[in-house]
Design an enzyme around this catalytic site. Structure first.
Site, PDB file in Angstrom:
ATOM      1  N   GLY A  14       0.340  -1.276  -0.305  1.00  0.00           N
ATOM      2  CA  GLY A  14      -0.281   0.325  -0.017  1.00  0.00           C
ATOM      3  C   GLY A  14       1.444   1.619   0.073  1.00  0.00           C
ATOM      4  CD  GLN A  15      -0.725   7.187   0.112  1.00  0.00           C
ATOM      5  OE1 GLN A  15      -1.758   7.172   1.312  1.00  0.00           O
ATOM      6  NE2 GLN A  15      -0.360   8.452  -0.276  1.00  0.00           N
ATOM      7  CE1 TYR A 146      -8.714   4.316   7.410  1.00  0.00           C
ATOM      8  CE2 TYR A 146      -9.723   6.328   7.990  1.00  0.00           C
ATOM      9  CZ  TYR A 146      -8.468   5.548   7.622  1.00  0.00           C
ATOM     10  OH  TYR A 146      -7.229   5.726   7.530  1.00  0.00           O
TER      11      TYR A 146
HETATM   12  C1  AKB Z   1      -8.151   8.667   4.362  1.00  0.00           C
HETATM   13  O1  AKB Z   1      -8.064   9.902   3.001  1.00  0.00           O
HETATM   14  O2  AKB Z   1      -8.784   8.014   4.475  1.00  0.00           O
HETATM   15  C2  AKB Z   1      -7.426   9.148   4.371  1.00  0.00           C
HETATM   16  C3  AKB Z   1      -6.834   9.454   6.496  1.00  0.00           C
HETATM   17  C4  AKB Z   1      -6.925  10.551   6.083  1.00  0.00           C
HETATM   18  O3  AKB Z   1      -6.844   8.199   6.705  1.00  0.00           O
HETATM   19  N1  AKB Z   1      -5.586   9.324   3.468  1.00  0.00           N
END
Ligand code: AKB
Length: 319
Positions: A14-15, A146
């Protein structure tokens, strides 16, 4: 760690993983850092990746097998669905982000691992959080799948530390910008795409509105912070949920203006999509004073320095 013990990066393709593996190999030696991701890769690709093991983080048995086989003592767990992708598949995002974490935490609890790194994110904050200079401890009501998974993850990390005496360390990453690898499904990804498009076509259509200011960080700073927190004396890591971390805050308009200092003809247009609501729920800047005082964090890149470095490296890469 003694010389026979190894570290493993889960989510190595991943990144962050791509760059973290390189950074860790510089410190511990190529033979002591196992890269691991879900993808099976063939022999010729293995020559490029170095020590590599294909594994699904949800497969606890396979993960355990690899960890024991290589005598891995420290795991950097990066496999996760990011904010934009998670909104499209909430059930799987919850499963991956939580059960992947439990699989690794449980191995630390059993004594198989001695140290775990797990990234949190500014996504733990929500619309009711103070937007400017967001404190370490404040209202946290994330409104994304998330963010909910990261907030729950933070609670579980702290719980395992307090209850089972495991050593887990974590940082709340802002949006990350790097030239070596593509971002993977986040709301802050525009800040990487914009550089590629500026060099390729001279224009970029942004999925966030022009004044959407967000906390961001250049990848070398993020890698440095990740390694620094893992190498710090355990006594210095006083926060066992996750540390606020800040680099630089900017909006699409700010970064476009900065790019225009190097590519005068660059143009940007704005077409906000579903990611705008996610961005609007996040802070604009972060108070990372605890990371600074507890384990000596200092960012090295501001917007100007980052822009020069991104453009120079991307141009060289294209040659
Ligand atoms: C996202 O944009 O989901 C991530 C983060 C801020 O955790 N880069």
């Amino acid at each position: 760690m003694n010389s026979k013990e190894k570290v493993m990066v889960v989510g190595s393709q991943g990144q962050i993983g791509t760059e973290l593996v390189v950074g860790l190999r510089k410190i511990y030696g190529a033979g002591n850092v196992i890269a691991s991701d879900i993808k099976e890769i063939d022999k010729s690709e293995q020559e490029k990746t170095g020590l590599y093991e294909a594994a699904n983080v949800l497969d606890a048995k396979r993960l355990h097998e690899i960890i024991v086989k290589h005598n891995v003592k420290e795991v950097y767990l990066l496999a996760a669905l990011l904010s934009a992708t998670a909104e499209k598949n909430p059930a799987f995002a919850w499963e991956l982000n939580m059960n992947g974490l439990f699989n690794v935490l449980n191995m630390a609890k059993e004594g198989v691992l001695s140290k775990v790194y797990w990234p949190s994110s500014i996504a733990v904050f929500g619309p009711t959080t103070p937007k400017e200079y967001t404190p370490q401890y404040t209202v946290m009501e994330p409104s994304t799948v998330y963010g909910i998974s990261k907030q729950a993850g933070e609670r579980w990390c702290e719980y395992y530390v307090n209850k089972y005496n495991v050593d887990v360390r974590s940082i709340r990453y802002p949006g990350l910008i790097g030239w070596k690898s593509a971002p993977g499904g986040g709301t802050t990804d525009y800040a990487v795409h914009i550089f590629h498009e500026a060099l390729k076509s001279g224009s970029y259509e942004c999925f966030l509105s022009e004044n959407t200011r967000l906390p961001m960080m250049y990848m070398p700073d993020a890698i440095k912070a990740t390694i620094d927190i893992m190498q710090a004396d355990s006594a210095k890591i006083k926060i066992r949920s996750s540390y606020n971390l800040a680099g630089v805050s900017f909006s699409p308009k700010d970064i476009a203006n900065e790019i225009r200092k190097h590519i005068q003809s660059f143009t940007i247009s704005y077409k906000p999509d579903f990611r705008q609501a996610i961005a609007d729920s996040w802070p604009q800047s972060i108070d990372d004073s605890r990371a600074k005082t507890d384990w000596g964090w200092q960012p090295g890149f501001d917007l100007q320095k980052m822009t020069v470095d991104m453009l120079t490296n991307l141009k060289n890469q294209k040659k």
